[in-house]
Design a protein around this motif. Structure first.
Motif, PDB file in Angstrom:
ATOM      1  N   PRO A   1      37.306   8.773 -18.329  1.00  0.00           N
ATOM      2  CA  PRO A   1      37.122   8.491 -17.017  1.00  0.00           C
ATOM      3  C   PRO A   1      38.212   7.396 -16.443  1.00  0.00           C
ATOM      4  O   PRO A   1      38.732   7.583 -15.330  1.00  0.00           O
ATOM      5  CB  PRO A   1      35.729   7.935 -16.709  1.00  0.00           C
ATOM      6  CG  PRO A   1      35.162   7.841 -17.841  1.00  0.00           C
ATOM      7  CD  PRO A   1      35.849   8.073 -19.127  1.00  0.00           C
TER       8      PRO A   1
ATOM      9  N   ALA B   1      26.915  12.834 -17.666  1.00  0.00           N
ATOM     10  CA  ALA B   1      27.880  11.925 -17.357  1.00  0.00           C
ATOM     11  C   ALA B   1      27.318  10.615 -17.077  1.00  0.00           C
ATOM     12  O   ALA B   1      27.945   9.515 -17.533  1.00  0.00           O
ATOM     13  CB  ALA B   1      28.395  12.499 -16.169  1.00  0.00           C
TER      14      ALA B   1
ATOM     15  N   LEU C   1      34.608  13.163 -12.834  1.00  0.00           N
ATOM     16  CA  LEU C   1      33.872  12.171 -13.158  1.00  0.00           C
ATOM     17  C   LEU C   1      32.349  12.608 -13.680  1.00  0.00           C
ATOM     18  O   LEU C   1      31.848  12.103 -14.707  1.00  0.00           O
ATOM     19  CB  LEU C   1      33.373  11.113 -12.159  1.00  0.00           C
ATOM     20  CG  LEU C   1      32.810   9.774 -12.629  1.00  0.00           C
ATOM     21  CD1 LEU C   1      33.462   9.083 -13.863  1.00  0.00           C
ATOM     22  CD2 LEU C   1      32.238   8.805 -11.382  1.00  0.00           C
TER      23      LEU C   1
ATOM     24  N   THR D   1      41.408  11.054 -15.653  1.00  0.00           N
ATOM     25  CA  THR D   1      40.876  11.248 -14.291  1.00  0.00           C
ATOM     26  C   THR D   1      42.147  11.632 -13.331  1.00  0.00           C
ATOM     27  O   THR D   1      43.152  10.742 -13.234  1.00  0.00           O
ATOM     28  CB  THR D   1      40.026  10.370 -13.767  1.00  0.00           C
ATOM     29  OG1 THR D   1      38.862  10.228 -14.671  1.00  0.00           O
ATOM     30  CG2 THR D   1      39.550  10.608 -12.374  1.00  0.00           C
TER      31      THR D   1
ATOM     32  N   GLU E   1      30.750   6.868  -9.459  1.00  0.00           N
ATOM     33  CA  GLU E   1      32.268   6.319  -9.286  1.00  0.00           C
ATOM     34  C   GLU E   1      31.916   4.872  -8.897  1.00  0.00           C
ATOM     35  O   GLU E   1      32.645   3.878  -9.395  1.00  0.00           O
ATOM     36  CB  GLU E   1      32.715   7.085  -8.072  1.00  0.00           C
ATOM     37  CG  GLU E   1      34.341   6.834  -8.270  1.00  0.00           C
ATOM     38  CD  GLU E   1      34.626   5.775  -7.419  1.00  0.00           C
ATOM     39  OE1 GLU E   1      35.928   5.059  -7.877  1.00  0.00           O
ATOM     40  OE2 GLU E   1      33.968   4.955  -6.747  1.00  0.00           O
TER      41      GLU E   1
ATOM     42  N   TYR F   1      37.401  13.428 -23.088  1.00  0.00           N
ATOM     43  CA  TYR F   1      37.812  12.954 -21.643  1.00  0.00           C
ATOM     44  C   TYR F   1      37.327  11.717 -21.567  1.00  0.00           C
ATOM     45  O   TYR F   1      36.373  11.190 -21.979  1.00  0.00           O
ATOM     46  CB  TYR F   1      37.230  14.076 -20.512  1.00  0.00           C
ATOM     47  CG  TYR F   1      37.185  13.382 -19.278  1.00  0.00           C
ATOM     48  CD1 TYR F   1      38.299  13.606 -18.268  1.00  0.00           C
ATOM     49  CD2 TYR F   1      36.130  12.482 -18.848  1.00  0.00           C
ATOM     50  CE1 TYR F   1      38.281  13.064 -17.051  1.00  0.00           C
ATOM     51  CE2 TYR F   1      35.959  12.090 -17.645  1.00  0.00           C
ATOM     52  CZ  TYR F   1      37.199  12.411 -16.741  1.00  0.00           C
ATOM     53  OH  TYR F   1      37.315  11.787 -15.616  1.00  0.00           O
TER      54      TYR F   1
ATOM     55  N   LEU G   1      33.285  14.880 -17.921  1.00  0.00           N
ATOM     56  CA  LEU G   1      32.766  13.987 -18.753  1.00  0.00           C
ATOM     57  C   LEU G   1      31.392  14.486 -19.606  1.00  0.00           C
ATOM     58  O   LEU G   1      31.195  14.026 -20.818  1.00  0.00           O
ATOM     59  CB  LEU G   1      32.277  12.660 -17.894  1.00  0.00           C
ATOM     60  CG  LEU G   1      31.719  11.444 -18.553  1.00  0.00           C
ATOM     61  CD1 LEU G   1      32.813  11.056 -19.856  1.00  0.00           C
ATOM     62  CD2 LEU G   1      31.484  10.307 -17.758  1.00  0.00           C
TER      63      LEU G   1
END
Length: 477
Positions: free
Chosen positions: A306, A38, A241, A204, A413, A304, A245
């Motif tokens: 984010p 990720a 996340l 997300t 994040e 996916y 991911l």
């Protein structure tokens, strides 16, 4: 005889402990690999923060989208949710709300708020679902359609929405969720960049508890004040996340959240739509798409992204949270065993080996082994079968890995998405990322065991989910 019995018990304890520790290490190794993948993906493809740049690149090529929002007893939040969807910034879309036989005044609330009128609209019956009692439109808002149907569950409601919709791409979401205004233009990017292959995209899901919400929009991001919701913030960061991911990068993503996911309509119809009679319809559909494309040797991609964010409300009581987590776990088991032939089957490539291998270790085996570890290892130590060194080593490995993964997910994040603007919020969440490993994670595993028991009994109950709704609350005015 006594010495032989003690020796045998010691051997059994040693092997049981070794098995528990090895499974725990396998789980934590998977988590660490997810974290690394990720981080690499976010670094290589950072989010596009400027909305103007997104519109310049993608607006002219964006396909029409139908937003499908099943609603069952959602009278408290349905109007704000619909207004939020109607306010989305996207070139061409329609909002289709499916009232799934609600027992409250969900339908009447929609009629009053949007002046709904009966609509005659022809539609194919490609996918089976419960009978539709009526279709309504809003003369002042042509892009809003409301379907009233007999109760059949979320999957059945989505199937009705797919039939009635006309756009080539549909977005499934929950009626109690709120999309950010740019969510669709961000989520549709893979469909535009790789139109021949992309068949589904997940975004997300974040928790709106504690945030300021006005007119169906999250106007200020705050952390929840409820302790249970705080723990769930970290869980959602880790699940989306980090995990999704990473699996998207490997091409082995096995779930797109039912709260927010985009699908190409044609292949979904080809696989028969959503599976009715399951509580894990979101995961089950993704697995069916993988299976269908692999068997037909069709090139495809399930991705996916984010940045597109959907806000939802997390349970704030132990009772409701227990129901939710047991149901989620039951859905994972239903899907895994319904498609067990894909597990470690080279015919299905990485999905069968890596994707299903992850489900097996994390969902099927994980909670059982972890709960056994909570019970057996202290018992072995108390009875003198295992030394204190074994106990301390087990606890050290378990807690160290858990804390590392949670804190690093929060760091990812903050570095890439920066959704929490206040330093004190980040400090609080860092503390929560540590504390969740001392009690909250353990009780979650007991709830997952409950989900396993429900699956073995053949339970089909959804369980009542009581929500506060997204209306104005004290402190938000």
């Amino acid at each position: 005889m006594t010495d032989w019995l003690i020796g045998s018990l010691s051997d059994i304890a040693a092997w049981a402990t070794l098995f528990i520790v090895l499974v725990g290490l396998a789980q934590n190794t998977i988590y660490i690999l997810q974290l690394i993948l990720a981080a690499r993906e976010l670094t290589a493809n950072p989010p596009i923060h400027r909305l103007a740049l997104l519109w310049k690149r993608y607006a002219d090529l964006a396909p029409p989208i139908a937003l499908l929002s099943p609603a069952y007893n959602e009278e408290r939040s349905i109007v704000d949710s619909v207004r939020s969807m109607l306010a989305l910034e996207y070139p061409a879309f329609e909002v289709i709300v499916i009232n799934d036989g609600s027992k409250d005044s969900t339908l009447q609330t929609l009629k009053d708020a949007f002046d709904l009128q009966p609509l005659s609209r022809a539609f194919p019956t490609d996918i089976d679902h419960k009978p539709i009692r009526g279709i309504y439109s809003a003369p002042r808002i042509p892009r809003l359609i409301v379907i009233d149907k007999e109760n059949g569950g979320k999957a059945d409601a989505l199937n009705a929405g797919i039939n009635v919709s006309r756009a080539p791409v549909f977005c499934s979401m929950d009626a109690d969720s709120i999309l950010e205004s740019d969510s669709l233009i961000r989520a549709v990017r893979p469909f535009i960049d790789d139109p021949g292959n992309v068949i589904a995209v997940g975004g997300t899901v974040r928790l709106a508890n504690g945030s300021r919400i006005e007119d169906g929009r999250v106007t200020e991001v705050r952390v929840p004040t409820n302790p249970l919701a705080l723990f769930q913030v970290i869980e959602y960061l880790r699940a989306f996340l980090m995990a999704r991911l990473a699996w998207s990068k490997l091409g082995t993503l096995t779930i797109i959240s039912g709260a927010f996911g985009l699908f190409r309509r044609a292949p979904v119809i080809e696989v028969g739509g959503y599976q009715r009679g399951t509580v894990g319809e979101d995961m089950e559909l993704v697995i069916k798409l993988h299976k269908y494309c692999r068997q037909s040797k069709r090139p495809y991609r399930i991705a996916y992204i984010p940045e597109p964010v959907c806000w939802t409300e997390a349970p704030e009581t132990l009772k409701i949270l227990r129901r939710q987590r047991a149901r989620w776990h039951r859905g994972s088991l239903e899907t895994f065993f319904r498609h067990a032939g894909m597990f470690l089957n080279p015919r299905y490539g990485r999905v069968g080996v890596v994707g299903f291998g992850n489900i097996f270790f994390i969902d099927v085996l994980g909670p059982i082994v972890e709960v056994l570890g909570y019970i057996l290892i202290p018992v072995f130590w108390l009875t003198g079968i295992l030394s204190i060194e074994y106990l301390l080593a087990y606890l050290a490995v378990s807690f160290t890995f858990g804390i590392t993964v949670s804190v690093c997910s929060l760091a990812l994040e903050e570095v890439q998405l920066k959704r929490f603007p206040r330093v004190r919020h980040l400090l609080l969440l860092t503390l929560i990322a540590i504390l969740e490993n001392f009690g909250y994670r353990q009780i979650n595993n007991f709830w997952r065991i409950l989900g396993t028991w429900q699956y073995l009994k053949g339970s089909e109950s959804w369980g009542e989910m009581t929500r506060k709704g997204f209306g104005p609350k004290p402190g938000n005015n």
